[in-house]
Design an enzyme around this catalytic site. Structure first.
Site, PDB file in Angstrom:
ATOM      1  N   LYS A 105       0.766  -1.387   0.044  1.00 38.08           N
ATOM      2  CA  LYS A 105       0.125  -0.159  -0.014  1.00 38.08           C
ATOM      3  C   LYS A 105       0.812   1.178   0.073  1.00 38.08           C
ATOM      4  O   LYS A 105       0.369   2.479  -0.476  1.00 38.08           O
ATOM      5  CB  LYS A 105      -0.785   0.095   1.246  1.00 38.08           C
ATOM      6  CG  LYS A 105      -1.884  -1.149   1.142  1.00 38.08           C
ATOM      7  CD  LYS A 105      -2.887  -1.002   2.341  1.00 38.08           C
ATOM      8  CE  LYS A 105      -3.979  -2.197   2.426  1.00 38.08           C
ATOM      9  NZ  LYS A 105      -4.833  -2.067   3.602  1.00 38.08           N
ATOM     10  N   VAL A 107      11.802 -20.514 -10.199  1.00 34.73           N
ATOM     11  CA  VAL A 107      11.629 -21.867 -10.316  1.00 34.73           C
ATOM     12  C   VAL A 107      12.912 -22.491  -9.491  1.00 34.73           C
ATOM     13  O   VAL A 107      13.914 -22.230  -9.842  1.00 34.73           O
ATOM     14  CB  VAL A 107      11.588 -22.510 -11.798  1.00 34.73           C
ATOM     15  CG1 VAL A 107      11.680 -23.973 -11.281  1.00 34.73           C
ATOM     16  CG2 VAL A 107      10.560 -21.978 -12.566  1.00 34.73           C
ATOM     17  N   ALA A 128      14.079 -21.435  -6.333  1.00 39.87           N
ATOM     18  CA  ALA A 128      14.794 -20.562  -5.727  1.00 39.87           C
ATOM     19  C   ALA A 128      16.141 -20.287  -5.751  1.00 39.87           C
ATOM     20  O   ALA A 128      16.237 -19.776  -7.273  1.00 39.87           O
ATOM     21  CB  ALA A 128      14.587 -20.900  -4.116  1.00 39.87           C
ATOM     22  N   LEU A 170      18.379 -22.537  -7.129  1.00 41.84           N
ATOM     23  CA  LEU A 170      18.832 -23.416  -7.773  1.00 41.84           C
ATOM     24  C   LEU A 170      19.221 -22.971  -9.229  1.00 41.84           C
ATOM     25  O   LEU A 170      18.124 -22.444  -9.574  1.00 41.84           O
ATOM     26  CB  LEU A 170      18.073 -24.669  -7.648  1.00 41.84           C
ATOM     27  CG  LEU A 170      17.848 -25.433  -6.177  1.00 41.84           C
ATOM     28  CD1 LEU A 170      16.799 -26.615  -6.513  1.00 41.84           C
ATOM     29  CD2 LEU A 170      19.067 -25.852  -5.863  1.00 41.84           C
ATOM     30  N   GLU A 207       3.603 -20.664   0.462  1.00 41.35           N
ATOM     31  CA  GLU A 207       3.107 -19.608  -0.215  1.00 41.35           C
ATOM     32  C   GLU A 207       2.153 -18.700   0.989  1.00 41.35           C
ATOM     33  O   GLU A 207       1.599 -19.550   1.909  1.00 41.35           O
ATOM     34  CB  GLU A 207       1.958 -19.551  -1.398  1.00 41.35           C
ATOM     35  CG  GLU A 207       2.791 -20.099  -2.610  1.00 41.35           C
ATOM     36  CD  GLU A 207       3.769 -19.134  -3.264  1.00 41.35           C
ATOM     37  OE1 GLU A 207       3.293 -18.139  -3.351  1.00 41.35           O
ATOM     38  OE2 GLU A 207       5.064 -19.607  -3.324  1.00 41.35           O
ATOM     39  N   ASP A 258       0.430 -23.355  -7.494  1.00 44.98           N
ATOM     40  CA  ASP A 258       1.918 -22.754  -7.684  1.00 44.98           C
ATOM     41  C   ASP A 258       3.009 -23.525  -8.455  1.00 44.98           C
ATOM     42  O   ASP A 258       3.636 -23.123  -9.244  1.00 44.98           O
ATOM     43  CB  ASP A 258       2.471 -22.712  -5.880  1.00 44.98           C
ATOM     44  CG  ASP A 258       3.926 -21.952  -6.061  1.00 44.98           C
ATOM     45  OD1 ASP A 258       4.124 -20.806  -6.487  1.00 44.98           O
ATOM     46  OD2 ASP A 258       4.733 -22.535  -5.497  1.00 44.98           O
ATOM     47  N   LYS A 286       5.207 -22.824 -12.119  1.00 45.52           N
ATOM     48  CA  LYS A 286       6.518 -23.150 -12.347  1.00 45.52           C
ATOM     49  C   LYS A 286       6.812 -24.059 -13.650  1.00 45.52           C
ATOM     50  O   LYS A 286       7.471 -23.817 -14.455  1.00 45.52           O
ATOM     51  CB  LYS A 286       6.948 -23.694 -11.138  1.00 45.52           C
ATOM     52  CG  LYS A 286       7.178 -22.818  -9.845  1.00 45.52           C
ATOM     53  CD  LYS A 286       7.575 -23.817  -8.683  1.00 45.52           C
ATOM     54  CE  LYS A 286       7.527 -22.656  -7.339  1.00 45.52           C
ATOM     55  NZ  LYS A 286       7.930 -23.475  -6.157  1.00 45.52           N
ATOM     56  N   GLY A 290      11.707 -21.619   1.515  1.00 47.94           N
ATOM     57  CA  GLY A 290      12.119 -20.556   2.451  1.00 47.94           C
ATOM     58  C   GLY A 290      12.465 -19.282   1.672  1.00 47.94           C
ATOM     59  O   GLY A 290      13.360 -19.349   0.800  1.00 47.94           O
TER      60      GLY A 290
END
Length: 496
Positions: free
Chosen positions: A168, A275, A277, A279, A333, A344, A348, A472
């Site tokens: 916001k 996709v 994180a 990696l 999520e 989700d 990906k 995470g």
């Protein structure tokens, strides 16, 4: 009495451009029309015109330029990457000077780009962070603060955070390009007197006015409206990093438009962290394709939530409890139903499929949802914590059926895994809960891991596997940081 600053002639000998001071432009135009009055009347000279757009000359000068190849290329490349259009080019016969004419409004950006290209100043990325108060954005800011001095010392790279926004509110530097102090509490900054209501048009105008040639938007939100700005940003030469998948897996027409804007304007769109994180899944896929390998099939698990839940649940840990633990560890999520419905993971899969050249949309993926419609479509009330508690309570109804599926798999010495498959030849994509045996690469998947197996014409006897922790906000933020460093290195490649 007119001072001629530059003269260039087209190789076809069909036009000549003369650069003069702005205050002498009309006088020069009159003098030329008077001199070529006869030629103009006979059409030997078609036209003599004066541009009404303010222009500037940017030049590089130095003894070291002579007989040194690549200097002009570095100069021109730096301007192109800064989205600065060159109107006129001239080089002295001594090879000690190259001058270009650019639009007056691009002068500062052109100068900064040239300075960075020749290491007259540190390469600096001007960064806007959207979603800066969420878990992902907060983790990224912490990592940027921790590495700020190391980046300057080891990479000659500065990161200037010029604006931060929450859902916001937003706060921007007091003038275009001024850095914010990210060591301060961001939540306090966005509730302070200098914060304003979020205005994406004003934020975009600030980005477009920023004279730094290396502008980057990091979109840590899951907002489809913000994804709608990507094409406009890239059309202005603004680079985008998006760990979210709203653009990468969104409407195909918008995805294609973003790609076209990226190609046409020398902008970069980095989304490695969307996709797996941190990696290197997308990087590996691009490397395989660009080196001529033919990818035939992708398979694996790209949901950290599902990996944790089915590695954790057993006779003593019900399905709902495993989901609660995943929430507690920030693996899910904000709305865990996006994970449990397969939504989700599907996004990906679409990102991966499009990287393979498949024109796939969300509705083309065959997906198994673990949620009944009454839970998936239910409108929960209260804040995030209240909603999560209510979802866990409703998930207890699934403990029995999920335990039975787990027992059935274990009777056959199998493990439950949420597995995806992309078959390139058929174009079919699927994602479902599968009981895998010990020969499957997913059998030993740990509770915070993602895995993608690449089956290609080169990797025939055994697939190439990318596997590792991927759940995470800290790992996802590390992936975003890596994308930012890739851009920083790209900005520095033309330095001499």
């Amino acid at each position: 009495g007119i001072n001629v600053l530059m003269v260039t002639q087209a190789s076809s000998e069909s036009s000549i451009t003369v650069v003069v001071p702005e205050d002498q432009g009309k006088k020069a135009l009159g003098a030329l029309r008077s001199t070529f009055e006869l030629e103009l009347s006979r059409s030997n000279v078609n036209a003599i015109s004066l541009t009404d757009t303010p222009m500037s000359i940017v030049a590089i000068v130095g003894e070291g330029m002579a007989m040194n190849s690549g200097v002009s290329a570095s100069f021109m490349s730096s301007l192109a990457k800064a989205n600065v259009n060159i109107r006129v080019i001239a080089q002295g016969s001594s090879e000690r000077q190259v001058a270009v004419v650019v639009a007056g409004e691009d002068t500062s950006r052109a100068l900064r780009a040239a300075h960075m290209a020749f290491t007259l100043s540190q390469t600096t990325c001007s960064v806007v962070i959207l979603g800066g108060t969420g878990k992902l954005g907060s983790a990224l800011i912490r990592q940027l603060n921790a590495q700020k001095e190391s980046l300057k010392k080891n990479l000659n790279l500065g990161v200037c955070v010029s604006a931060i926004a929450s859902r916001k509110k937003m706060i921007m530097g007091e003038s275009s390009g001024l850095c914010l102090s990210t060591s301060a509490d961001v939540d306090e900054m966005l509730t302070g007197e200098k914060a304003k209501d979020l205005d994406m048009e004003a934020l975009t105008a600030m980005l477009e006015a920023d004279v730094n040639p290396h502008r980057v938007v990091v979109d840590c939100t899951n907002d489809d409206g913000i994804a709608g700005f990507y094409e406009r940003w890239m059309s202005s030469g603004i680079n985008v990093i998006s760990p979210g998948r709203r653009a990468g897996a969104g409407p195909l027409s918008r995805y294609d438009a973003i790609r076209e804007a990226q190609r046409a304007n020398s902008a970069e769109w980095q989304y490695e962290s969307s996709v797996g994180a941190a990696l290197p899944i997308l990087t590996t896929l691009r490397d395989l394709l660009q080196t001529g390998d033919e990818v035939q099939r992708l398979r694996g698990c790209v949901s950290g939530t599902m990996a944790y839940v089915f590695r954790t649940m057993d006779e003593n840990t019900p399905f709902s409890e495993a989901v609660r633990q995943a929430m507690e560890k920030d693996f899910t999520e904000n709305d865990v139903r996006e994970d449990l419905s397969g939504y989700d993971a599907t996004r990906k899969i679409v990102v991966l499929a499009r990287e393979l050249g498949l024109n796939v949309s969300m509705e083309d993926v065959e997906v198994e949802s673990l949620l009944p419609d009454d839970i998936r479509n239910k409108e929960y009330e209260g804040d995030t914590e209240a909603m999560r508690a209510a979802v866990i309570e409703d998930l207890k109804a699934l403990d029995g059926p999920m335990l039975e599926r787990w027992r059935e798999a274990r009777r056959d010495d199998r493990e439950l895994r949420y597995k995806f498959v992309i078959d390139v030849a058929t174009g079919k994509c699927s994602c479902k809960l599968s009981a895998v045996d010990s020969k499957d690469t997913l059998y030993r998947l740990r509770n915070n891991e993602n895995l993608v197996a690449f089956e290609t014409t080169r990797y025939t006897t055994s697939p190439l596997i990318v596997k590792g922790a991927a759940a995470g906000p800290e790992l996802a933020a590390a992936g975003i940081f890596a994308d930012l460093l890739r851009l920083g290195r790209a900005f520095s490649t033309s330095q001499t």
